[in-house]
Structures are given as structure tokens and as C-alpha cells.
Design an enzyme around this catalytic site. Structure first.
Site, mmCIF file in Angstrom:
data_model
loop_
_atom_site.group_PDB
_atom_site.id
_atom_site.type_symbol
_atom_site.label_atom_id
_atom_site.label_comp_id
_atom_site.label_asym_id
_atom_site.label_seq_id
_atom_site.Cartn_x
_atom_site.Cartn_y
_atom_site.Cartn_z
ATOM 1 N N ASP C 28 0.834 -1.192 0.000
ATOM 2 C CA ASP C 28 0.000 0.000 0.000
ATOM 3 C C ASP C 28 0.878 1.255 0.000
ATOM 4 O OD1 ASP C 28 -1.978 1.918 0.305
ATOM 5 O OD2 ASP C 28 -1.992 1.690 2.501
ATOM 6 N N GLU C 80 29.415 3.914 -0.658
ATOM 7 C CA GLU C 80 29.276 2.473 -0.449
ATOM 8 C C GLU C 80 28.992 1.799 -1.783
ATOM 9 O OE1 GLU C 80 25.691 1.514 -1.532
ATOM 10 O OE2 GLU C 80 25.522 0.554 0.446
ATOM 11 N N CYS C 112 26.691 5.350 5.185
ATOM 12 C CA CYS C 112 26.230 6.663 4.733
ATOM 13 C C CYS C 112 27.058 7.821 5.262
ATOM 14 C CB CYS C 112 24.770 6.859 5.117
ATOM 15 S SG CYS C 112 23.680 5.667 4.326
ATOM 16 N N ARG C 199 14.068 -3.186 12.374
ATOM 17 C CA ARG C 199 13.843 -2.129 13.374
ATOM 18 C C ARG C 199 15.077 -1.883 14.242
ATOM 19 N NH1 ARG C 199 9.183 0.045 13.991
ATOM 20 N NH2 ARG C 199 9.465 0.491 16.198
ATOM 21 N N THR C 201 17.783 -1.045 13.195
ATOM 22 C CA THR C 201 18.501 0.108 12.631
ATOM 23 C C THR C 201 18.088 1.414 13.310
ATOM 24 O OG1 THR C 201 16.828 0.403 10.906
ATOM 25 C CG2 THR C 201 18.737 -0.952 10.332
ATOM 26 N N HIS C 234 21.550 13.018 9.179
ATOM 27 C CA HIS C 234 21.458 12.013 8.114
ATOM 28 C C HIS C 234 19.998 11.619 7.897
ATOM 29 C CE1 HIS C 234 21.949 8.693 5.521
ATOM 30 N NE2 HIS C 234 21.592 7.787 6.421
ATOM 31 N N LYS C 239 11.457 10.213 8.268
ATOM 32 C CA LYS C 239 10.978 10.168 9.652
ATOM 33 C C LYS C 239 12.098 10.348 10.683
ATOM 34 C CE LYS C 239 6.596 9.306 9.155
ATOM 35 N NZ LYS C 239 5.535 10.095 9.745
ATOM 36 N N ARG C 243 12.439 13.026 13.836
ATOM 37 C CA ARG C 243 12.305 12.578 15.221
ATOM 38 C C ARG C 243 13.546 12.908 16.038
ATOM 39 N NH1 ARG C 243 10.986 6.496 15.730
ATOM 40 N NH2 ARG C 243 12.392 6.324 17.524
ATOM 41 N N ASN C 266 17.125 8.480 0.023
ATOM 42 C CA ASN C 266 18.382 8.458 0.786
ATOM 43 C C ASN C 266 19.550 8.299 -0.175
ATOM 44 O OD1 ASN C 266 20.526 8.038 2.484
ATOM 45 N ND2 ASN C 266 19.786 6.075 3.301
ATOM 46 N N SER C 296 25.948 3.368 9.044
ATOM 47 C CA SER C 296 25.659 2.101 9.711
ATOM 48 C C SER C 296 26.947 1.366 10.015
ATOM 49 C CB SER C 296 24.763 1.236 8.825
ATOM 50 O OG SER C 296 23.469 1.781 8.806
#
Lengths: 130, 384, 345
Positions: C28, C80, C112, C199, C201, C234, C239, C243, C266, C296
Site C-alpha cells: 500500500d 558504499e 552513509c 527495526r 537500525t 542524516h 521520519k 524525530r 536516501n 551504519s
């Protein structure tokens, strides 16, 4: 193909040509002898600039094997501001093309020797925005 | 310089000759030429062979010795010379053969052209090797696309059209119907050309000559020797080769084929005639635009007005200046290195009156053979 | 004072919309757009890769201040997606920029944040007097496996910075790095696509590193969020940066200008840097900017930057946001071909 590509890297990555100091004529690809002055030639390298005008073009459909992923692609003759004409690809939508349009040089990939071979980079052109 | 005549003509069929090898087709044409010249074979003193790319089409180099050998001439130990000038290889072979006889070095020599292209998958890429590999092909330019750029500019500058180009293909297909050696012996309509897929816009599949298997052979002799072998010698009044910048980008005007212009001017001068004296032409229509540009650069039309000849029908077989009665490269077939000799064969047949249903009334004929995008041009004038 | 002499960016012309990808995998699109905060992402053309993108953004940076290749003594390319596993991107970039062959160079990889790592290297070399000017580039054509959520975000772009100490448009007041062994996202040698911990990450990786680095650099410089005109973090999606900014006490006004991820995705090594450039496009003398990258694996590089008077006369055309607007949409079939996801015979 590695040595023959490597040898001309400086003329492929940037638009560099040769100038005959004897007559002032500029050539691309670079030449060892001026076709006008011959023995009187005095050859130096010269920056050809990165702007030009599209003289004519074709949209290539029947492409060599190494260009198949890119087809249809545009090949054109570009007259640079220095007056020199170069053969190059034009990266744009075919509908944007018209004879006389202003173009500028960009750095792009031309191909590779298969997935494990070296990568060939060079100059292409895109339409000037203004 | 001595006068040189052509005393024999031979030609294989042009096309996809699946059941014939390189050796088979060149011998087929050679035998026909020897028979036509009424020779036994041992009279031949040298061979000049036009071949563009035996190396890449067949991985076979040293084809000069190969052909001398399979022609049954190995025991005579004659010199055999392969010449290469892209698809002008045949024309250059004729010129070299001509010089060897005119100079008095030889009395009877063979000028041959041969190409076997269907043993490899991608003949087009080998064909394209006649353009500048470092500065044209590297960037994705193909032979077709370089001619397409000329076509685009001609249409833009002079108001010619894709239809004009298509009509050249239609004409050549019509002529080939009466040529038993031709690859495509069928008439086509203009829609066939216009509806065919683009190869390199604005050129389409039916604007482009095929890449064919085939061979053509002519036998040259000094005037004195020629008279002993034939009652209908056709004389080489002149054969001139010129060159130009290899890459199209380096030419001052890409619609001007300076090699063609120079060779034509010199050939007419050497033959002591004018263009109006030429009755029939074989021209190198590797693409329809090539033939159109040759009208202008040879001088049949003024610059920018080549398409008018097509519109007026002046280059049709029954027109004032018939071009490509054989069907040209488009319909007779384009066996690359053989084409230049194949053109000469056609002019000889036309001048001898041996061209059958495609016969035109002609005293003098001209063949224009070019290599790649025109960096080599060979213009030959033949007369009775 | 060491700072940025010039900057340049490059964003490929093609975009693919979230809807187009979601359609293929039966997902969706509205819930993905809501969940990721990404609407579309950039896609490189068949003839574009990390090398070409690096050259294009570096050429823009050099052209803006009429800098010659001979005036640069170091090139670092962080990515990368270096086209060669062995054979440095920086060598090709240096040649294309006509840099005098006596130059320091290396390819960097740190997911990144390899671009900001390059900036730090240049700062150190300029400060020590080893070089006069260095070129730091963050550039990527990142890939996500077909059907992986990463496919909605992994994008292509580049940003280049000339780092020096003369005529700087911004001064780099401080920088620090926070690095731990956190396996949130990785790609094993020889694997075409990266893997990730889902999650995992989030909190232990992105949020911990970005927050720690940002808090620490502000603390040691006696600065609070309200002392900054802008901040950029970054942007793995739309989202996380929003945050983390809120958690740290930054307002949406401070991060809005640099929030480019919604429209280009990204861009990995270039992600926070393109956002930073979008801020530089509008920054005024005296503005203070916080830049914190994240790579990461995991680590964050934080920078405190102050804009100088020189930015007034500096050529900032064409702006990042203008480049984002210049786009052409492609469908998934074209995307699969351009990203070489179709197995060829």
C-alpha cells in the site's frame, strides 16, 4: 583495449585538443601533425571549453552489442566554442533535440568490458538549461 | 602509360550464400571471368584482391596467397596482393591492377573483390570498423548513424525528405529485378521503405544496403593482348583514388565528400571527357543518403539539389542519367570488398551490350566506390 | 580558520515514485509514504555511477570559485557503491578534474557517512599544513534488493566540498566522531545487495549515534539547539531526522530547508551533505549550522559550522531545491533495467 583507452584518457575525460601554433588551427582528436602546415607544424595542447552547439544528430536504434542497454541513444556532432567539432552522445529526450541547440559537456560512462572488466568513462553532452 | 582493357567479367550471386565458403565464392566468380575472357588460367601474371575484413569475418588473414592457391595458380608462383580500404577495397584493387598493366609490368592481371560475411553473427560491427574507432565508434557512432547525421542535415538545410531517400531504394529494387545475380530481385513500394524500422534516424532498414556474401572478378589486359582475346574490349579510361579525413567530425562540411569530388574531377580529366559524356553510373548506395550525396558530389546535381534528380526520374534506368541499373548496393547486395569490382563488372556488361533486360544505351560509364563515410573514394571511367 | 571554500551537488534526473514500486510488490503506497516519509527517489541513468556523479558535483564546486585542478592536493571519495571493489574512484575523479598527479587520495567507505569522513580528513590535512586545499566527496548510487523496503529509499546523488583555509564561505568550528560496533546494516563481500536488522537500525543504531554525537559536540562548545540557525541530520528516510531533531530540541523550522529526502530518497554518503548544501544555498553570514551524519556499522560525525561574509558574493546557482525540481519519472521496468536488476543472457 585497456592500453588504447588509457592512453587517451586525458582527451576523453576533458575536451582537450591540439593547436598548431604556426597557423592557429585547433583540432580534436589531438594530432601530431597539422594537416595545413605539416612539417612547419608546432603542436601544443589546448582546452576546448565545455559549451557548444549541436550541428546534427541521429537517434541510434541498431546499436553495437556494447551499447544495447543504452538504446535508443543520441549521437551528434557538436561544434564547440573553440570552433572544433566533436562526435559525442547527447544525453536527453529525443523530443528535446533540435539542430542548433546549445549543449554542455558532462562526465559519463560509455561502457565496460563486461561485468568484470574495466569501465570506460568519457564526455557526453546535455542540453544547456538557459 | 599503356591503354588497359577489361577482357573478362565474372560474378557470384550476392546474398546469404549459406552453402558456399569464402573460397567457393571467389573461385565461382573467377572461373566465370576466365571463361568470359576466353583464357586458360596460366596467362594470369598477378592478382589484386579487395577484401575488407577476412580477419574479423573469418579469422583468416593472408587471403592473397589463399586465393592464388585455390584459383589453381599456386604452381605458377604469381604475386597476389590483398588491398583494404573499407568497402572501397574493390575499387582500390582495380586501381592497383590497372597501374600494374598500364605501367607495362604485367600484361594480364586479375582484379577481384570478395567478402564472406555470414559466418559470423554481427557483421554490422565489423562493417562499422571502417569508421574511426577511437573517436567515433567509442562514442557509440555507427556507420549508419554517421550517414544518418548527414541525412538529417540535408533534410534540414535543403528541404529534401525521407520520401526522397526512400525513392532511391525503390528505384534500385526495381532495377535489381532484371539482374540475375542480385540479392533482392523484387520491386518494393515507398511504404515498404517508410514503414521499415529505424536503424539510425532518419535512416531505416530499407534505406540501408544489406551486408552480403559475394565476389566479383574482372580481368585486365594491355590493349595489345586484349585484342588477341576479345572483340569487345572495354577500356579503362581512368581510375582515380582519393582520400579525406577519416572521421566525419574533421570535415569542414559534412555534406561535401571531398574525396569523391577530387577523384571525379581527376578521372574526368584523365579520361578527357566531361560528366555529360557519361551515360551510365554505378554509385555506392550503402545508404540511400549516400547515393543522394554522390549525385551532388559527382556533379550530376548542384549542392543541396540531389533530391530533384529522384523527383524528376532522371536517375531511373530509362532516365537521362541512369544510376545503378544493377540494383546498386541496396538491391544487388553489398559484399563489402567485392562491391567496387561488382560495379565495374556491371559497367562492362552495359558497355558491351550484355546487360540483358536492364540494358541501357551507353558509350561511357562511371563507377563510384567509397569506403566507410567517404574517407576513400575510387572513381573509374570506362569506355568502349 | 579551516572551512569550506566551495561546494557542489549532483542529483540524477530520473525519479521513481513510491506508488510505482509499491504496485510491483503489492504494497500500500499510502502507508509506505506515511511510514517512511519518502514520496519519490532519484535513480541514476544507465551511464551514471558513483564516479560520474562525483566528477559532476566536484566540477560544479570548482567552477563556482574558478579553482584549477592544480590548486587541490587531496581527493577523498566516500561511497558504499564505488564501481570498482579494487581500483579507487578517487583516481578517476582526480584525472577528470585535471588535478596535478602529486595528490593524496583514497576511497572511503562507512555506509552513509563516508562523505563526512572525507571532510574530516581534509580538515586535518589543511590544519596540519600538509595541503592547501582538499576535495571531499560523498557520492552514491545505492541499491536495495528487489522487494526489500530499502528499494523505496536507496537513491543516487553526490555532494563535493573544497576544504581550505583561504576565502572560506563557512568556517568549520569543531568536529567529532562517535563510533561503535553496531551491526544494523551491512553488505558482505561479493553480495549485490545490503542486508539490515530491520527495526534494529532505529534506536540502537541511528538514534543513539546521531544523538550522542550531536549532544557531545554542542556540550563541548557550550551551545544549545536554539544557538543554531539550521540543523541537518542524516536522512535514511523522512521520519528519523525529524524525530531525532525533535528529541534533541530542534524545531521543524531549523531542519526544513535541509530535508531533501522526501523527494530524492536516501542518497547514502551524500544524504546529509546534500541537505547541508540546500542550507548553504540560503544561509547568511553569521548563521550557525549543526551537521550530523550517520553511517551504519555504526558511527556519526558531527560538525559545527559558521557562515562567513564571503557567502554573499559566492555563486550558489543552481540551488539544490532547483535541481530536485528538475526531474523525469520512470516506471519500474525502466528502473529495473537502469539498476541492472534484469538478468541478461
Amino acid at each position: 583495449m585497456i592500453p588504447s583507452f588509457w592512453r587517451k584518457i586525458r582527451y576523453r575525460y576533458n575536451l582537450t585538443g591540439t593547436k598548431c601554433e604556426n597557423c592557429g588551427r585547433i583540432y580534436h582528436p589531438p594530432r601530431n601533425i597539422c594537416p595545413e602546415c605539416r612539417r612547419k607544424s608546432s603542436i601544443t595542447e589546448v582546452d576546448l571549453g565545455d559549451r557548444g552547439e549541436l550541428l546534427t544528430y541521429s537517434i541510434v536504434h541498431d546499436a553495437p552489442e556494447s551499447f544495447k542497454l543504452q538504446r535508443p541513444y543520441v549521437i551528434g556532432l557538436i561544434k564547440l566554442e573553440s570552433g572544433v567539432v566533436v562526435t559525442s552522445q547527447i544525453s536527453c529526450k529525443p523530443s528535446e533535440l533540435r539542430i542548433g541547440m546549445k549543449v554542455k559537456a558532462v562526465f559519463r560512462k560509455y561502457g565496460e568490458d563486461g561485468e568484470d572488466g574495466i569501465i570506460y568513462y568519457g564526455t557526453k553532452f546535455v542540453p544547456c538549461e538557459e | 602509360m599503356r591503354k588497359v582493357a577489361i577482357i573478362g567479367v565474372g560474378m557470384s550471386r550476392f546474398g546469404e550464400l549459406w552453402d558456399k565458403s569464402f573460397r567457393d565464392i571467389v573461385i565461382e566468380a573467377g572461373i566465370e571471368a576466365i571463361e568470359d575472357a576466353n583464357l586458360e588460367g596460366k596467362e594470369i601474371e598477378a592478382m589484386y584482391i579487395g577484401n575488407m575484413s577476412g580477419g574479423r569475418f573469418l579469422s583468416q588473414e593472408h587471403i592473397s596467397a589463399l586465393i592464388a592457391d585455390y584459383s589453381g595458380l599456386a604452381s605458377l608462383n604469381i604475386p597476389a596482393i590483398r588491398v583494404e580500404a573499407g568497402d572501397a577495397s574493390g575499387g582500390v584493387a582495380l586501381k592497383e591492377a590497372y597501374i600494374s598493366v598500364a605501367s607495362g609490368i604485367h600484361d594480364i592481371v586479375v582484379a577481384a573483390g570478395v567478402e564472406k560475411v555470414t559466418d559470423v553473427g554481427s557483421a554490422m560491427e565489423i562493417m562499422d570498423s571502417s569508421i574511426d574507432q577511437e573517436w567515433e565508434a567509442f562514442h557509440g557512432a555507427t556507420l549508419a548513424s554517421l550517414y544518418a547525421m548527414m541525412a538529417r542535415l540535408h533534410i534540414h538545410n535543403y528541404g529534401s525528405s525521407e520520401e526522397d531517400l526512400a525513392m532511391i531504394s525503390v528505384k534500385n529494387h526495381k532495377n535489381a529485378v532484371n539482374n540475375p545475380k542480385a540479392q533482392f530481385r523484387r520491386e518494393i513500394g515507398i511504404e515498404t521503405v517508410l514503414n521499415s524500422p529505424y536503424v539510425a534516424e532518419p535512416l531505416k532498414v530499407f534505406d540501408s544496403a544489406p551486408i552480403s556474401d559475394g565476389s566479383a572478378v574482372v580481368i585486365l589486359a594491355s590493349e595489345r593482348v586484349a585484342r588477341k582475346h576479345t572483340d569487345t574490349p572495354v577500356y579503362i579510361n581512368s581510375v582515380v583514388q582519393s582520400s579525406d579525413y577519416l572521421a566525419v567530425q574533421n570535415r569542414e562540411d559534412i555534406l561535401e565528400m571531398k574525396a569523391v569530388k577530387t577523384a571525379t574531377r581527376k578521372a574526368l580529366k584523365l579520361a578527357k571527357c566531361e560528366l555529360k559524356d557519361i551515360d551510365v553510373f554505378e554509385m555506392h548506395d550503402s545508404f540511400t543518403i549516400t547515393e543522394l550525396l554522390l549525385y551532388e558530389n559527382v556533379g550530376l546535381a548542384e549542392k543541396g539539389r540531389g533530391h530533384e534528380l529522384v523527383r524528376d526520374g532522371r536517375v531511373e534506368i530509362d532516365g537521362e542519367k541512369p544510376v545503378n541499373p544493377s540494383g546498386g548496393l541496396k538491391a544487388c547486395g553489398h559484399a563489402v570488398g567485392a562491391t567496387g569490382i561488382r560495379q565495374i563488372g556491371e559497367i562492362v556488361l552495359q558497355l558491351r551490350g550484355d546487360a540483358g533486360k536492364r540494358q541501357v544505351d551507353a558509350e561511357k560509364g562511371m563507377a563510384v566506390n567509397i569506403g566507410g563515410t567517404g574517407a576513400t573514394a575510387v572513381v573509374s571511367i570506362l569506355g568502349r | 580558520m579551516v572551512g569550506i571554500v566551495s561546494y557542489g551537488t549532483y542529483i540524477p534526473r530520473y525519479r521513481i515514485k513510491v506508488e510505482e514500486i509499491a504496485k510491483i510488490w503489492g504494497e500500500d503506497p499510502e502507508s509506505i509514504k506515511g511510514g517512511l516519509g519518502i514520496y519519490e527517489k532519484s535513480v541514476p541513468d544507465i551511464d551514471e555511477d558513483t564516479v560520474t556523479i562525483s566528477v559532476e558535483c566536484a566540477r560544479e564546486a570548482m567552477k563556482r570559485v574558478s579553482l584549477n585542478g592544480s590548486e587541490i592536493q587531496a581527493v577523498f571519495v566516500g561511497s558504499e557503491s564505488h564501481p570498482y571493489a579494487v581500483k579507487p574512484t578517487a583516481t578517476i575523479v582526480g584525472e577528470a578534474l585535471s588535478i596535478d598527479s602529486f595528490f593524496h587520495s583514497a576511497d572511503l567507505e562507512f555506509a552513509c557517512k563516508a562523505g563526512t569522513a572525507g571532510i574530516q580528513n581534509c580538515i586535518a590535512m589543511v590544519e596540519s599544513g600538509m595541503i592547501r586545499n582538499g576535495l571531499a566527496i560523498g557520492s552514491d548510487t545505492s541499491q536495495g534488493a528487489p522487494g526489500d523496503p530499502l528499494e523505496y529509499s536507496a537513491a543516487a546523488g553526490g555532494a563535493a566540498f573544497v576544504i581550505g583555509s583561504e576565502n572560506v564561505i563557512v568556517e568549520i568550528k569543531d568536529t567529532l566522531s562517535f563510533t561503535t560496533d553496531t551491526p544494523d546494516f551491512w553488505r558482505r563481500e561479493g553480495q549485490p545487495y545490503p542486508s539490515h536488522g530491520g527495526r534494529f537500525t532505529g534506536e540502537p543504531a541511528y538514534f543513539r549515534h546521531v544523538s550522542t554525537a550531536s549532544i557531545e559536540i554542542m556540550k563541548r562548545n557550550d551551545l544549545e539547539p536554539e544557538d543554531f540557525s539550521y540543523a541537518v541530520f542524516h536522512m535514511p528516510n523522512g521520519k528519523f531526522p525529524v524525530r531525532v531533531a525533535r528529541n534533541l530540541g530542534f524545531s521543524s523550522k531549523q531542519i526544513e530547508q535541509g530535508l531533501v529526502v522526501r523527494y530524492i530518497g536516501n542518497t547514502y554518503s551524500a544524504s546529509s551533505l546534500i541537505g547541508f548544501c540546500a542550507i548553504l544555498d540560503v544561509a547568511k553570514p553569521g548563521d550557525r549550522i549543526l551537521l550530523t551524519s550517520f553511517g551504519s556499522g555504526a558511527g556519526s560525525d558531527a560538525f559545527i559550522i559558521e557562515v562567513t561574509e564571503n557567502i554573499e558574493s559566492y555563486d550558489r546557482n543552481q540551488s539544490v531545491w532547483k535541481k530536485i525540481e528538475r526531474k523525469e519519472y520512470i516506471d519500474y521496468g525502466m528502473y529495473a533495467k537502469l539498476r541492472r536488476k534484469i538478468r541478461m543472457g
